[in-house]
Scaffold this active site. Structure first.
Site, PDB file in Angstrom:
ATOM      1  CG  PHE A  13      -0.322   0.139   2.537  1.00 39.90           C
ATOM      2  CD1 PHE A  13      -0.155   1.387   3.127  1.00 39.90           C
ATOM      3  CD2 PHE A  13       0.115  -0.981   3.229  1.00 39.90           C
ATOM      4  CE1 PHE A  13       0.439   1.514   4.380  1.00 39.90           C
ATOM      5  CE2 PHE A  13       0.712  -0.870   4.478  1.00 39.90           C
ATOM      6  CZ  PHE A  13       0.870   0.388   5.056  1.00 39.90           C
ATOM      7  CB  CYS A  14       1.756   3.732  -1.786  1.00 39.58           C
ATOM      8  SG  CYS A  14       0.779   3.416  -3.273  1.00 39.58           S
ATOM      9  CB  THR A  15      -0.064   8.382  -0.826  1.00 43.08           C
ATOM     10  OG1 THR A  15       1.086   8.473   0.004  1.00 43.08           O
ATOM     11  CG2 THR A  15      -1.010   9.539  -0.518  1.00 43.08           C
TER      12      THR A  15
ATOM     13  CB  CYS B 249       1.020  -0.068  -3.456  1.00 45.32           C
ATOM     14  SG  CYS B 249      -0.289   1.141  -3.511  1.00 45.32           S
TER      15      CYS B 249
END
Length: 244
Positions: free
Chosen positions: A182-184, A189
Protein backbone atom coordinates in the site's frame (compact mmCIF):
# COMPACT_ATOMS: atom_id res chain seq x y z
CA UNK A 1 -16.70 29.56 2.15
CA UNK A 2 -16.78 27.20 -0.82
CA UNK A 3 -14.53 24.20 -0.24
CA UNK A 4 -11.56 23.55 -2.47
CA UNK A 5 -11.79 20.19 -4.23
CA UNK A 6 -8.57 18.15 -4.32
CA UNK A 7 -7.99 15.25 -6.68
CA UNK A 8 -5.25 12.66 -6.99
CA UNK A 9 -5.14 10.42 -10.05
CA UNK A 10 -2.74 8.37 -12.09
CA UNK A 11 -2.73 5.96 -15.00
CA UNK A 12 -0.03 3.80 -16.46
CA UNK A 13 -0.46 4.11 -20.22
CA UNK A 14 1.99 4.51 -23.09
CA UNK A 15 2.55 8.14 -24.05
CA UNK A 16 4.80 8.35 -27.10
CA UNK A 17 5.63 12.04 -26.76
CA UNK A 18 4.81 13.21 -23.22
CA UNK A 19 6.43 16.60 -23.82
CA UNK A 20 3.73 17.33 -26.41
CA UNK A 21 1.11 17.23 -23.64
CA UNK A 22 2.81 19.72 -21.37
CA UNK A 23 1.52 22.95 -22.92
CA UNK A 24 -2.08 21.70 -23.40
CA UNK A 25 -2.12 20.56 -19.76
CA UNK A 26 -0.83 23.93 -18.57
CA UNK A 27 -3.39 25.75 -20.69
CA UNK A 28 -6.40 23.63 -19.68
CA UNK A 29 -5.56 23.57 -15.97
CA UNK A 30 -4.41 27.18 -15.92
CA UNK A 31 -7.50 28.64 -17.54
CA UNK A 32 -9.55 26.88 -14.87
CA UNK A 33 -7.34 28.35 -12.13
CA UNK A 34 -6.26 24.93 -10.92
CA UNK A 35 -3.07 24.50 -8.95
CA UNK A 36 -0.97 21.46 -8.19
CA UNK A 37 1.38 19.15 -10.07
CA UNK A 38 0.99 16.98 -13.16
CA UNK A 39 3.74 14.49 -14.01
CA UNK A 40 4.00 13.11 -17.54
CA UNK A 41 6.28 10.29 -18.69
CA UNK A 42 6.41 7.62 -21.38
CA UNK A 43 4.79 5.25 -18.86
CA UNK A 44 1.79 7.46 -18.00
CA UNK A 45 0.38 10.36 -16.00
CA UNK A 46 0.28 11.21 -12.29
CA UNK A 47 -1.52 14.30 -11.02
CA UNK A 48 -2.48 16.18 -7.88
CA UNK A 49 -4.71 19.18 -8.55
CA UNK A 50 -6.99 21.47 -6.56
CA UNK A 51 -9.58 24.10 -7.40
CA UNK A 52 -13.29 24.81 -7.67
CA UNK A 53 -15.50 21.75 -8.15
CA UNK A 54 -16.74 22.75 -11.61
CA UNK A 55 -13.19 23.57 -12.71
CA UNK A 56 -11.93 20.17 -11.55
CA UNK A 57 -14.74 18.37 -13.37
CA UNK A 58 -14.19 20.43 -16.50
CA UNK A 59 -10.52 19.55 -16.55
CA UNK A 60 -11.29 15.85 -16.05
CA UNK A 61 -13.81 15.93 -18.91
CA UNK A 62 -11.17 17.46 -21.16
CA UNK A 63 -8.55 14.92 -20.07
CA UNK A 64 -10.85 11.92 -20.46
CA UNK A 65 -11.71 12.98 -24.01
CA UNK A 66 -8.25 11.62 -24.84
CA UNK A 67 -8.74 7.86 -25.31
CA UNK A 68 -5.57 7.15 -23.33
CA UNK A 69 -7.11 8.69 -20.23
CA UNK A 70 -10.79 7.85 -20.78
CA UNK A 71 -10.97 5.58 -17.72
CA UNK A 72 -8.81 7.71 -15.42
CA UNK A 73 -10.12 7.38 -11.86
CA UNK A 74 -9.68 10.25 -9.40
CA UNK A 75 -9.67 10.24 -5.61
CA UNK A 76 -11.41 13.25 -4.07
CA UNK A 77 -11.08 15.24 -0.86
CA UNK A 78 -11.91 18.79 0.22
CA UNK A 79 -10.05 21.51 2.06
CA UNK A 80 -10.89 24.99 3.30
CA UNK A 81 -7.86 26.50 1.56
CA UNK A 82 -5.91 25.94 -1.63
CA UNK A 83 -3.15 23.46 -0.67
CA UNK A 84 -0.85 24.28 -3.60
CA UNK A 85 0.97 27.51 -4.39
CA UNK A 86 1.27 27.11 -8.15
CA UNK A 87 0.60 24.91 -11.15
CA UNK A 88 3.41 22.69 -12.42
CA UNK A 89 3.43 20.27 -15.35
CA UNK A 90 6.65 18.26 -15.50
CA UNK A 91 7.96 15.71 -18.00
CA UNK A 92 9.87 12.87 -16.32
CA UNK A 93 11.42 9.52 -17.20
CA UNK A 94 8.95 7.78 -14.85
CA UNK A 95 5.82 9.02 -13.09
CA UNK A 96 7.12 7.26 -10.00
CA UNK A 97 10.83 6.54 -10.10
CA UNK A 98 11.90 2.95 -9.45
CA UNK A 99 14.78 2.60 -11.94
CA UNK A 100 13.45 -0.77 -13.10
CA UNK A 101 12.29 -0.23 -16.70
CA UNK A 102 11.19 -3.86 -17.00
CA UNK A 103 8.37 -3.12 -14.52
CA UNK A 104 5.59 -1.95 -16.84
CA UNK A 105 2.18 -1.79 -15.13
CA UNK A 106 0.44 -1.12 -18.43
CA UNK A 107 1.47 -4.61 -19.56
CA UNK A 108 -0.26 -6.23 -16.59
CA UNK A 109 -1.06 -5.40 -12.98
CA UNK A 110 -0.73 -7.50 -9.89
CA UNK A 111 -4.07 -8.48 -8.32
CA UNK A 112 -5.73 -5.68 -6.38
CA UNK A 113 -7.76 -5.79 -3.18
CA UNK A 114 -10.53 -3.25 -2.70
CA UNK A 115 -11.05 -1.22 0.45
CA UNK A 116 -14.04 -3.16 1.79
CA UNK A 117 -12.31 -6.51 1.35
CA UNK A 118 -9.15 -5.27 3.01
CA UNK A 119 -11.13 -3.94 5.95
CA UNK A 120 -12.58 -7.43 6.44
CA UNK A 121 -9.17 -9.07 6.13
CA UNK A 122 -7.73 -6.67 8.69
CA UNK A 123 -10.52 -7.45 11.13
CA UNK A 124 -9.99 -11.20 10.83
CA UNK A 125 -6.19 -11.03 10.53
CA UNK A 126 -6.20 -13.34 7.51
CA UNK A 127 -7.33 -13.38 3.92
CA UNK A 128 -10.33 -15.38 2.72
CA UNK A 129 -8.15 -18.48 2.21
CA UNK A 130 -6.92 -18.32 5.79
CA UNK A 131 -3.40 -17.12 5.01
CA UNK A 132 -1.67 -14.75 7.41
CA UNK A 133 -2.05 -11.15 6.26
CA UNK A 134 0.99 -8.88 5.95
CA UNK A 135 0.54 -5.18 5.25
CA UNK A 136 3.61 -3.73 3.53
CA UNK A 137 4.10 0.03 3.52
CA UNK A 138 5.94 0.99 0.33
CA UNK A 139 6.30 4.67 1.26
CA UNK A 140 9.32 6.55 2.54
CA UNK A 141 10.13 6.34 6.25
CA UNK A 142 9.15 9.94 7.02
CA UNK A 143 5.68 9.33 5.55
CA UNK A 144 5.20 6.17 7.57
CA UNK A 145 5.95 8.04 10.78
CA UNK A 146 2.83 10.18 10.28
CA UNK A 147 0.57 7.14 10.10
CA UNK A 148 0.25 3.62 8.72
CA UNK A 149 -1.80 0.45 9.02
CA UNK A 150 -1.50 -1.18 12.42
CA UNK A 151 1.32 -3.73 12.44
CA UNK A 152 2.44 -2.91 8.89
CA UNK A 153 5.94 -3.73 7.76
CA UNK A 154 8.09 -0.63 7.38
CA UNK A 155 11.43 -1.27 5.71
CA UNK A 156 12.58 2.31 6.45
CA UNK A 157 13.35 3.15 2.85
CA UNK A 158 14.32 6.74 2.11
CA UNK A 159 13.26 6.68 -1.55
CA UNK A 160 11.32 4.27 -3.73
CA UNK A 161 14.40 3.27 -5.73
CA UNK A 162 15.52 1.39 -2.59
CA UNK A 163 12.42 -0.81 -2.60
CA UNK A 164 13.76 -3.61 -4.87
CA UNK A 165 16.78 -4.17 -2.62
CA UNK A 166 14.51 -4.17 0.44
CA UNK A 167 12.45 -6.92 -1.18
CA UNK A 168 15.56 -8.99 -1.80
CA UNK A 169 16.66 -8.51 1.81
CA UNK A 170 13.28 -9.48 3.31
CA UNK A 171 11.71 -11.86 0.80
CA UNK A 172 12.12 -15.03 2.86
CA UNK A 173 9.97 -13.63 5.68
CA UNK A 174 7.03 -13.19 3.30
CA UNK A 175 6.84 -16.80 2.12
CA UNK A 176 3.41 -18.38 2.44
CA UNK A 177 1.73 -15.15 3.51
CA UNK A 178 -0.65 -12.80 1.74
CA UNK A 179 1.17 -9.53 1.21
CA UNK A 180 -0.79 -6.32 0.54
CA UNK A 181 1.37 -3.46 -0.67
CA UNK A 182 0.00 0.00 0.00
CA UNK A 183 0.94 3.63 -0.50
CA UNK A 184 -0.76 7.03 -0.58
CA UNK A 185 -2.80 6.85 -3.77
CA UNK A 186 -1.93 3.56 -5.43
CA UNK A 187 0.91 4.37 -7.79
CA UNK A 188 3.89 3.14 -5.76
CA UNK A 189 2.12 0.03 -4.50
CA UNK A 190 1.16 -0.86 -8.09
CA UNK A 191 4.79 -1.00 -9.17
CA UNK A 192 5.78 -2.62 -5.87
CA UNK A 193 3.28 -5.46 -6.21
CA UNK A 194 4.44 -6.23 -9.75
CA UNK A 195 8.07 -6.29 -8.65
CA UNK A 196 7.31 -8.65 -5.74
CA UNK A 197 5.27 -10.98 -7.94
CA UNK A 198 8.06 -11.13 -10.50
CA UNK A 199 10.54 -11.79 -7.68
CA UNK A 200 8.60 -14.95 -6.84
CA UNK A 201 6.45 -13.88 -3.90
CA UNK A 202 3.28 -15.87 -4.48
CA UNK A 203 0.37 -14.10 -2.81
CA UNK A 204 0.81 -10.40 -3.55
CA UNK A 205 -1.90 -7.75 -3.82
CA UNK A 206 -1.92 -4.00 -4.18
CA UNK A 207 -4.41 -1.88 -2.27
CA UNK A 208 -6.65 -0.43 -4.97
CA UNK A 209 -6.39 3.36 -4.84
CA UNK A 210 -4.05 3.31 -1.86
CA UNK A 211 -4.69 4.77 1.57
CA UNK A 212 -6.75 7.66 0.20
CA UNK A 213 -9.26 5.31 -1.45
CA UNK A 214 -9.36 3.21 1.73
CA UNK A 215 -10.29 6.34 3.69
CA UNK A 216 -12.84 7.34 1.05
CA UNK A 217 -14.63 3.97 1.04
CA UNK A 218 -14.33 2.82 4.68
CA UNK A 219 -14.14 4.26 8.17
CA UNK A 220 -10.36 3.90 8.21
CA UNK A 221 -10.41 0.92 10.57
CA UNK A 222 -6.96 -0.51 11.23
CA UNK A 223 -5.08 2.64 10.26
CA UNK A 224 -3.25 4.49 13.03
CA UNK A 225 -2.43 8.16 12.63
CA UNK A 226 -2.93 10.14 9.42
CA UNK A 227 -1.89 9.83 5.80
CA UNK A 228 0.96 12.11 4.76
CA UNK A 229 0.30 14.06 1.56
CA UNK A 230 2.72 16.16 -0.49
CA UNK A 231 0.97 19.52 -0.21
CA UNK A 232 0.25 22.19 2.38
CA UNK A 233 -2.38 20.05 4.12
CA UNK A 234 0.52 17.82 5.26
CA UNK A 235 -1.66 14.91 6.42
CA UNK A 236 -5.27 13.69 6.12
CA UNK A 237 -7.27 11.79 8.71
CA UNK A 238 -9.64 8.92 7.96
CA UNK A 239 -12.39 11.41 7.08
CA UNK A 240 -10.03 12.92 4.46
CA UNK A 241 -9.83 16.13 6.48
CA UNK A 242 -6.52 17.91 7.11
CA UNK A 243 -5.17 16.82 10.47
CA UNK A 244 -5.46 19.58 13.04
Amino acid sequence: MTAVVNIAAYKFVSIANPADLREPMLEQAGQRQLKGTVLLAPEGINLFLAGAADAIEGFLRWLRADARFADLQAKYSESARMPFRKLLVKVKREIIRMDHPAIRPEAGRAPAVDAATLRRWLAQGRDDQGRELVMLDTRNAFEVEVGTFRGALDWRIERFTQFPQAVRDNQAALAGKTVVSFCTGGIRCEKAAIYMAEAGIEHVYQLEGGILKYFEETDGAGFDGACFVFDERVALDAALAPQA
